[in-house]
Write a protein that holds these residues in place. Structure first.
Motif, mmCIF file in Angstrom:
data_model
loop_
_atom_site.group_PDB
_atom_site.id
_atom_site.type_symbol
_atom_site.label_atom_id
_atom_site.label_comp_id
_atom_site.label_asym_id
_atom_site.label_seq_id
_atom_site.Cartn_x
_atom_site.Cartn_y
_atom_site.Cartn_z
ATOM 1 N N LEU A 321 0.828 -1.207 0.000
ATOM 2 C CA LEU A 321 0.000 0.000 0.000
ATOM 3 C C LEU A 321 0.863 1.259 0.000
ATOM 4 N N TYR A 322 0.614 2.130 -0.943
ATOM 5 C CA TYR A 322 1.145 3.484 -0.875
ATOM 6 C C TYR A 322 0.267 4.312 0.053
ATOM 7 N N SER A 323 0.868 5.233 0.771
ATOM 8 C CA SER A 323 0.099 6.295 1.417
ATOM 9 C C SER A 323 -0.109 7.400 0.388
ATOM 10 N N ARG A 324 -0.928 8.369 0.715
ATOM 11 C CA ARG A 324 -1.102 9.504 -0.183
ATOM 12 C C ARG A 324 0.229 10.209 -0.408
ATOM 13 N N GLU A 325 1.004 10.359 0.649
ATOM 14 C CA GLU A 325 2.300 11.018 0.513
ATOM 15 C C GLU A 325 3.214 10.238 -0.425
ATOM 16 N N ASP A 326 3.169 8.903 -0.370
ATOM 17 C CA ASP A 326 3.980 8.089 -1.277
ATOM 18 C C ASP A 326 3.578 8.331 -2.729
ATOM 19 N N SER A 327 2.268 8.375 -2.988
ATOM 20 C CA SER A 327 1.798 8.609 -4.350
ATOM 21 C C SER A 327 2.279 9.961 -4.867
ATOM 22 N N VAL A 328 2.272 10.963 -3.990
ATOM 23 C CA VAL A 328 2.700 12.297 -4.411
ATOM 24 C C VAL A 328 4.207 12.321 -4.654
ATOM 25 N N ARG A 329 4.965 11.779 -3.736
ATOM 26 C CA ARG A 329 6.429 11.840 -3.854
ATOM 27 C C ARG A 329 6.968 10.967 -4.983
ATOM 28 N N ARG A 330 6.382 9.785 -5.171
ATOM 29 C CA ARG A 330 6.975 8.799 -6.062
ATOM 30 C C ARG A 330 6.259 8.669 -7.401
ATOM 31 N N GLY A 331 5.027 9.146 -7.471
ATOM 32 C CA GLY A 331 4.263 9.032 -8.710
ATOM 33 C C GLY A 331 4.642 10.093 -9.726
ATOM 34 N N PRO A 332 4.499 9.786 -11.034
ATOM 35 C CA PRO A 332 4.900 10.732 -12.077
ATOM 36 C C PRO A 332 3.946 11.910 -12.196
ATOM 37 N N LYS A 333 4.494 13.029 -12.628
ATOM 38 C CA LYS A 333 3.745 14.273 -12.794
ATOM 39 C C LYS A 333 3.750 14.686 -14.266
ATOM 40 N N ARG A 334 2.890 15.632 -14.577
ATOM 41 C CA ARG A 334 2.894 16.243 -15.901
ATOM 42 C C ARG A 334 4.158 17.087 -16.035
ATOM 43 N N PRO A 335 4.930 16.935 -17.109
ATOM 44 C CA PRO A 335 6.173 17.701 -17.221
ATOM 45 C C PRO A 335 5.911 19.204 -17.316
ATOM 46 N N PRO A 336 6.512 20.006 -16.445
ATOM 47 C CA PRO A 336 6.366 21.463 -16.567
ATOM 48 C C PRO A 336 7.144 21.967 -17.779
ATOM 49 N N LEU A 337 6.733 23.112 -18.291
ATOM 50 C CA LEU A 337 7.403 23.651 -19.464
ATOM 51 C C LEU A 337 7.369 25.173 -19.458
ATOM 52 N N ALA A 338 8.198 25.760 -20.311
ATOM 53 C CA ALA A 338 8.185 27.193 -20.601
ATOM 54 C C ALA A 338 8.279 27.326 -22.107
ATOM 55 N N ALA A 339 7.394 28.109 -22.699
ATOM 56 C CA ALA A 339 7.328 28.141 -24.156
ATOM 57 C C ALA A 339 7.035 29.543 -24.667
ATOM 58 N N GLY A 340 7.554 29.806 -25.863
ATOM 59 C CA GLY A 340 7.204 31.004 -26.611
ATOM 60 C C GLY A 340 6.728 30.585 -27.980
ATOM 61 N N VAL A 341 5.655 31.197 -28.459
ATOM 62 C CA VAL A 341 5.085 30.826 -29.753
ATOM 63 C C VAL A 341 4.746 32.087 -30.543
ATOM 64 N N ASN A 342 4.854 31.988 -31.844
ATOM 65 C CA ASN A 342 4.528 33.100 -32.735
ATOM 66 C C ASN A 342 3.229 32.823 -33.483
ATOM 67 N N ARG A 343 2.677 33.863 -34.084
ATOM 68 C CA ARG A 343 1.393 33.720 -34.765
ATOM 69 C C ARG A 343 1.439 32.705 -35.890
ATOM 70 N N ASP A 344 2.626 32.485 -36.474
ATOM 71 C CA ASP A 344 2.743 31.530 -37.576
ATOM 72 C C ASP A 344 2.940 30.091 -37.115
ATOM 73 N N GLY A 345 2.873 29.842 -35.792
ATOM 74 C CA GLY A 345 2.993 28.492 -35.273
ATOM 75 C C GLY A 345 4.403 28.047 -34.973
ATOM 76 N N THR A 346 5.379 28.937 -35.185
ATOM 77 C CA THR A 346 6.750 28.604 -34.819
ATOM 78 C C THR A 346 7.000 29.019 -33.374
ATOM 79 N N GLY A 347 8.062 28.491 -32.792
ATOM 80 C CA GLY A 347 8.393 28.863 -31.426
ATOM 81 C C GLY A 347 9.310 27.845 -30.790
ATOM 82 N N VAL A 348 9.501 27.994 -29.483
ATOM 83 C CA VAL A 348 10.401 27.132 -28.728
ATOM 84 C C VAL A 348 9.684 26.667 -27.457
#
Length: 527
Positions: A321-348
Motif C-alpha cells: 500500500l502506498y500512502s497519499r504522501e507516497d503517491s505524491v512523492r513517487r508518482g509521475p507528474k505532468r512535465p512542466p514547461l516554458a514556451a514562446g510561440v509566434n502567430r505563424d505556429g513557430t516557437g520554442v
C-alpha cells in the motif's frame, strides 16, 4: 472479550466489540476495513480527512471515518453502504449509473452515504446547490461533479421496491457502455450500479484477509506487519502536510521574442485510489490499475512487483500500500514547461526532460522546437493524460486566437467556448457514440480537469526539487461549488469509435486560456 476490556459499537445492525488496546489508537476506518472487511469504505487520503471516500453514517449523520478515533463512536450506530437496505443502496447506485455520476467508482460509496444523510434529513432533490455544498467534504477526479449532482437530482425514493430483494453486485452494464468507458479511460473498465457501489475491483478490496501489509518507511524501505495500522506505526509514517508556500514555475523562458509566452507548474494527477497491489507466494500480483487508469500515472507503479517480491520472500500473501504522501512523492507528474510561440505556429518549448515528450509535442506542432532540460523535482511521464501535446495545441490555438476543432492523437475531435456566464460549451466527435451517458460523463470530467488545471492546480516544489504539498486538498482540484455548468454536444457518427475526452481536455484548456487573455503562467489564479 472480557467485560470492561472492550468498547462496543453497532455496525450495520451488528454488535461489534473492540478491544481497548486496539481502540486506543485505531480509527473507525481501520476497524471497518481491516477488521470487518467492509470494502465500500475507501481510503483516498491516508488519512487526512480530506477526500470523503471513507464517509459513513454515525447515528445517521455523515462522518469521515479515517480521522474518527474508534473510541469516539462507543455505543453508537455506524452504517456503511453495505448496511443500507438493499433496495435503497441499489436505488442510489442505479441513480449514479443512470446519470453518469460514477466512473472508477472509488469515491462514490462515500458520496452516496453523504447524500443519504442529506436525503434522510429532508434534503430537496431539486436543490442542486445544496447537493454541491454537501460535496465540499469530498473529492472526485473523474466526473467533473456535474453528473454527481445530476445523480442526486435523479434519485427517486418512490421507485424503491423494498419487497423485491436486490443484489447490487449483479447490477453491471456491459457491452457498449463498458466499451465506451474503456476507450475513454484507456484501460478495461466496468460500468454500472455495481461500480457506483464501490465494487469496481480495486486491488486492496480483494486482498486475502490473512495477508501481511507492507508500507514504505521514511527511507523508502518496505515495512511488513500483520495489519495496516501496525505497519504504519512501525514505518514511523508522519502525516502529510499542506503548505501555503508558492514557488515560481521551475523552467525559465527560452530566449527570443515571441507573440505569446507560457510557463506551467508541476501538476499532480490526483487519482483517488492510491497505488496498491497484493500477491500470493509464487503468484502474479494484482494490477494497481483496477477500474481506471489513474490518467496514465500508475503505468509505471512499483507496487505490483514489490508485492510479488515480498510475498515470495515472506512465504505469505502480502498487501502493498502506498500512502497519499507516497503517491505524491513517487508518482509521475505532468512535465512542466516554458514556451514562446509566434502567430505563424513557430516557437520554442523548453520542457522537463521526459522520455517521449519531444515526439508528443512534434506530433501536433512540428513548428515548435523542443528543448529538454534537467529540472530538480518529482518524476515526470508522457503517460500522463495529454502530456506535452495538449500544451502544444493550446499554444497554437492561442497564437491563432481561435480554438477551432482540435484533433487528439487518439482520433477524437472537440471544440469549446466559454459563455458570458462562465458556462463551458463543448462539442465532441468520437465516432460511433456507443453509450451517450458514458461518453458525456467522460467529456464533462475532462472539461472539469482542464478548467481545474488552468485555474487552480499546481504543486509547490522548491528549487531543490522538494515537494511541499503532500495532502490531497493542496493539489487545487476544483470543488463542486466552484465548477460552472458544462454543456456537452455529442455529434453522431457511424465511424469507428475513438477517444473523445482527450480532445475535450485540450479544447477546453484552449478555450479557457483564450477567454482569460492568454496569461503567461498557469495556473491562472485570477479571472
Amino acid at each position: 472479550m472480557e467485560s470492561g476490556r472492550s468498547i462496543e459499537i453497532v455496525v450495520n445492525g451488528r454488535n461489534v466489540a473492540i478491544g481497548e488496546s486496539i481502540a486506543e489508537s485505531a480509527t473507525l476506518l481501520d476497524v471497518l476495513r481491516d477488521d470487518l472487511h467492509l470494502t465500500s469504505v475507501k481510503d483516498g487520503c491516508s488519512p487526512q480527512g480530506q477526500c470523503g471516500c471513507c464517509t459513513v453514517l454515525v447515528d445517521g449523520v455523515p462522518r469521515v471515518s479515517c480521522v474518527t478515533p474508534v473510541r469516539r463512536v462507543r455505543d453508537r450506530t455506524v452504517t456503511t453502504l453495505e448496511g443500507l437496505p438493499d433496495d435503497l443502496s441499489a436505488a442510489w447506485a442505479e441513480s449514479f449509473a443512470a446519470a453518469g455520476g460514477s466512473q472508477c467508482g472509488f469515491c462514490t460509496p462515500g458520496i452516496i452515504c453523504r447524500f443519504e444523510g442529506l436525503r434522510a434529513k429532508g434534503g430537496d432533490h431539486n436543490d442542486r446547490e445544496a447537493a454541491a455544498k454537501a460535496l465540499q467534504a469530498h473529492l472526485c477526479r473523474c466526473t467533473g461533479w456535474q453528473t454527481v449532482v445530476d445523480a442526486w437530482e435523479a434519485f427517486d425514493d418512490h421507485h424503491r421496491t423494498p419487497d423485491a430483494p436486490v443484489d447490487v453486485r449483479t447490477l453491471n452494464r456491459d457491452g457498449d457502455a463498458a466499451r465506451r468507458a474503456t476507450i475513454e479511460g484507456g484501460v478495461a473498465q466496468s460500468v454500472g450500479p455495481a461500480v457506483a457501489a464501490g465494487l469496481g475491483g480495486f486491488a486492496d478490496d480483494s486482498a486475502p484477509v490473512d495477508a501481511l501489509v507492507a508500507v514504505l518507511n521514511k527511507d523508502g524501505q518496505w515495512v511488513l506487519a500483520e495489519n495496516r495500522a501496525e505497519a504504519l506505526r512501525l514505518a514511523g509514517k508522519v502525516q502529510g502536510r499542506r503548505t501555503t508556500a508558492v514557488f515560481d514555475p521551475p523552467i525559465a523562458m527560452p530566449e527570443g521574442t515571441f507573440d505569446l509566452a507560457l510557463r506551467t507548474s508541476w501538476v499532480e494527477p490526483a487519482y483517488l485510489e492510491t497505488d496498491a497491489s497484493w500477491c500470493v507466494p509464487g503468484g502474479d500480483p494484482v494490477s494497481p490499475l483496477a477500474n481506471g487508469g489513474a490518467f496514465g500515472a500508475k503505468q509505471s507503479s512499483e507496487v505490483a512487483e514489490a508485492a510479488r517480491r515480498l510475498a515470495n520472500e515472506s512465504g505469505r500473501p502480502v498487501r502493498v500500500l502506498y500512502s497519499r504522501e507516497d503517491s505524491v512523492r513517487r508518482g509521475p507528474k505532468r512535465p512542466p514547461l516554458a514556451a514562446g510561440v509566434n502567430r505563424d505556429g513557430t516557437g520554442v518549448v523548453r520542457v522537463a526532460r521526459t522520455p517521449g515528450i519531444g515526439e508528443a509535442i512534434a506530433g501536433v506542432a512540428p513548428g515548435l522546437l523542443v528543448e529538454e532540460v534537467d529540472v530538480a523535482g518529482p518524476p515526470t511521464s508522457t503517460a500522463i493524460r495529454g502530456a506535452g501535446w495538449v500544451e502544444a495545441v493550446v499554444l497554437l490555438a492561442g497564437a491563432r486566437g481561435d480554438v477551432g476543432w482540435i484533433k487528439a492523437p487518439g482520433g477524437g475531435e472537440a471544440t469549446a467556448s466559454v459563455g458570458a456566464d462562465g458556462t463551458l460549451h463543448v462539442s465532441v466527435r468520437a465516432g460511433a457514440v456507443l453509450d451517450e451517458t458514458v461518453l458525456r460523463s467522460y467529456c464533462i470530467g475532462a472539461a472539469h480537469m482542464a478548467l481545474s488545471w488552468l485555474t487552480s492546480e499546481s504543486l509547490a516544489v522548491d528549487e531543490n526539487g522538494e515537494l511541499h504539498d503532500l495532502t490531497i486538498r493542496s493539489f487545487g482540484v476544483l470543488r463542486a461549488v466552484d465548477t460552472p455548468c458544462i454543456e456537452i454536444t455529442v455529434e453522431p457518427s457511424t465511424d469507428d469509435p475513438v477517444n473523445g475526452s482527450d480532445a475535450v481536455l485540450a479544447s477546453v484548456a484552449a478555450a479557457v486560456w483564450i477567454d482569460r487573455g492568454c496569461p503567461s503562467q498557469w495556473p491562472i489564479r485570477d479571472r
